[in-house]
Design a protein around this motif. Structure first.
Motif, mmCIF file in Angstrom:
data_model
loop_
_atom_site.group_PDB
_atom_site.id
_atom_site.type_symbol
_atom_site.label_atom_id
_atom_site.label_comp_id
_atom_site.label_asym_id
_atom_site.label_seq_id
_atom_site.Cartn_x
_atom_site.Cartn_y
_atom_site.Cartn_z
ATOM 1 N N ARG A 238 0.819 -1.206 0.000
ATOM 2 C CA ARG A 238 0.000 0.000 0.000
ATOM 3 C C ARG A 238 0.852 1.254 0.000
ATOM 4 O O ARG A 238 0.361 2.346 -0.259
ATOM 5 C CB ARG A 238 -0.916 0.012 1.230
ATOM 6 N N LEU A 239 2.124 1.130 0.377
ATOM 7 C CA LEU A 239 2.963 2.314 0.550
ATOM 8 C C LEU A 239 3.654 2.743 -0.729
ATOM 9 O O LEU A 239 4.209 3.819 -0.797
ATOM 10 C CB LEU A 239 4.013 2.047 1.633
ATOM 11 N N GLY A 240 3.682 1.923 -1.722
ATOM 12 C CA GLY A 240 4.315 2.335 -2.980
ATOM 13 C C GLY A 240 4.615 1.137 -3.850
ATOM 14 O O GLY A 240 4.553 -0.024 -3.417
ATOM 15 N N ARG B 298 9.948 9.371 2.521
ATOM 16 C CA ARG B 298 8.903 9.113 1.538
ATOM 17 C C ARG B 298 7.824 8.192 2.100
ATOM 18 O O ARG B 298 6.616 8.444 1.943
ATOM 19 C CB ARG B 298 9.533 8.496 0.279
ATOM 20 N N LEU B 299 8.228 7.136 2.765
ATOM 21 C CA LEU B 299 7.269 6.165 3.291
ATOM 22 C C LEU B 299 6.412 6.749 4.404
ATOM 23 O O LEU B 299 5.201 6.515 4.458
ATOM 24 C CB LEU B 299 8.014 4.920 3.778
ATOM 25 N N SER C 294 5.747 9.925 4.792
ATOM 26 C CA SER C 294 4.862 10.897 4.150
ATOM 27 C C SER C 294 3.664 10.202 3.518
ATOM 28 O O SER C 294 2.533 10.708 3.579
ATOM 29 C CB SER C 294 5.634 11.690 3.094
ATOM 30 N N GLU C 295 3.877 9.033 2.913
ATOM 31 C CA GLU C 295 2.766 8.286 2.337
ATOM 32 C C GLU C 295 1.787 7.817 3.410
ATOM 33 O O GLU C 295 0.567 7.763 3.170
ATOM 34 C CB GLU C 295 3.306 7.094 1.542
ATOM 35 N N VAL D 72 -0.321 10.828 4.301
ATOM 36 C CA VAL D 72 -1.309 11.085 3.250
ATOM 37 C C VAL D 72 -2.425 10.058 3.327
ATOM 38 O O VAL D 72 -3.619 10.389 3.182
ATOM 39 C CB VAL D 72 -0.640 11.077 1.864
ATOM 40 N N ARG D 73 -2.057 8.815 3.547
ATOM 41 C CA ARG D 73 -3.062 7.749 3.618
ATOM 42 C C ARG D 73 -4.087 7.995 4.728
ATOM 43 O O ARG D 73 -5.289 7.834 4.526
ATOM 44 C CB ARG D 73 -2.362 6.414 3.855
#
Length: 336
Positions: free
Chosen positions: A4-6, A157-158, A160-161, A164-165
């Motif tokens: 789900r994270l990228g 990055r992770l 931040s995701e 956002v999620r």
């Protein structure tokens, strides 16, 4: 979870750029207005308003739209309710705190609770990412610096995701400060304009009304509180707010500890500052701080938090007030 994270768990750095990086006159009282008991510097520091708008930074602040809006709000509350000025100040403060800062404080707690609930997932991601970077660094022969930079970039990055999620970026928790602080400054400057006679209100003198608009030991709201009761009360309430926050947190970092000491010092410094400004301003500060203390206690209530849909966290208690009293007693009363 990781899917789900990228699309990729680890994104190596394609190319690392490691090497680049004249004094204005104080307005004189008009009509039969009583002369203000303020010290000379307190009056002289408020320059008269010039038609052209040129002047010091304080002149620009004193005539700004937020300050004029605060003046209109105070005048409107005083006219609509018919209360004496001390009552109008209290009513306006309670209304602002209840309608503006309380919802924002509840939203702040909502964001912080969601961020706190993400910490176990963030720790798990950090552990697995560290293993991935170690394997990749061994395969490609990365230096420790390159491996560290790769880890930090992907970790940011992770995380931040994740924010956002769950729609809970920590910066959203600072909205309260960006609104409450300008509001506090605008109200303070507006009351100072009233107390020094620099307001633009027409038809009557607000300064003259404030000279008889007080109560109890401070009947003149344009004068200083010679008893120091208001300034000392302000300092005590501010310290209570700081201590409640400190008791609420367990295992504070060194940075947060320094912040708490700094806020304690500011709370004590506010006492002599409050003793040198008109009582109308100190009354507003005192009421605002009291509402802040009440707001902090209310936001600890499980029922209120449930009403505001603030998520449960690991640190929540079913008996917050009992726990707070026990912690306060252990730290300040039963110390040997």
């Amino acid at each position: 979870m990781l899917c789900r994270l990228g699309s990729s768990w680890l994104r190596p750095l394609p190319t690392l750029q490691l090497g680049a990086r004249g004094p204005s006159l104080a307005p004189s009282p008009t009509g039969g207005a009583k002369r203000s008991a303020l010290p000379l510097w307190a009056v002289a520091s408020v320059p008269s308003v010039s038609p052209g708008g040129a002047g010091s930074w304080y002149e620009g602040l004193a005539t700004s739209a937020p300050v004029q809006g605060a003046e209109e709000m105070l005048l409107g509350a005083h006219t609509a309710t018919g209360l004496p000025w001390w009552g109008s100040i209290l009513l306006t403060t309670v209304a602002l705190r209840g309608s503006v800062t309380l919802p924002l404080a509840a939203y702040q707690q909502y964001i912080l609770a969601k961020v706190e609930n993400l910490q176990p997932e963030i720790k798990n991601i950090a552990r697995r990412l560290n293993q991935e970077v170690a394997v990749r660094a061994n395969q490609l022969g990365w230096s420790k610096r390159v491996a560290r930079l790769t880890y930090l970039k992907n970790m940011r990055r992770l995380v931040s995701e994740l924010y956002v999620r769950d729609n809970c970026h920590p910066f959203k928790a600072t909205v309260l400060v960006w609104i409450q602080l300008p509001m506090w400054i605008s109200m303070s400057v507006a009351l100072r304009n009233f107390s020094t006679g620099t307001t633009h209100a027409e038809g009557f003198s607000v300064q003259e009304q404030l000279t008889t608009g007080g109560v109890l030991w401070f009947p003149d709201l344009t004068a200083l509180d010679s008893t120091w009761i208001l300034p000392i009360s302000l300092g005590v309430i501010n310290l209570l707010i700081v201590e409640i926050f400190a008791l609420q947190k367990i295992g504070l970092s060194r940075f947060h500890t320094y912040i708490i000491y700094f806020v304690r010092a500011v709370s004590l410094l506010m006492i002599p500052i409050a003793a040198t400004v008109p009582s109308s301003i100190v009354l507003y500060w005192l009421c605002s701080s009291f509402m802040g203390l009440s707001q902090n206690l209310l936001l600890r209530s499980p029922r209120f938090r449930q009403l505001c849909r603030i998520p449960l966290t690991k640190g929540d208690s079913d008996t917050p007030y009992k726990d707070l009293f026990a912690a306060f007693y252990a730290k300040f009363i039963s110390r040997k």
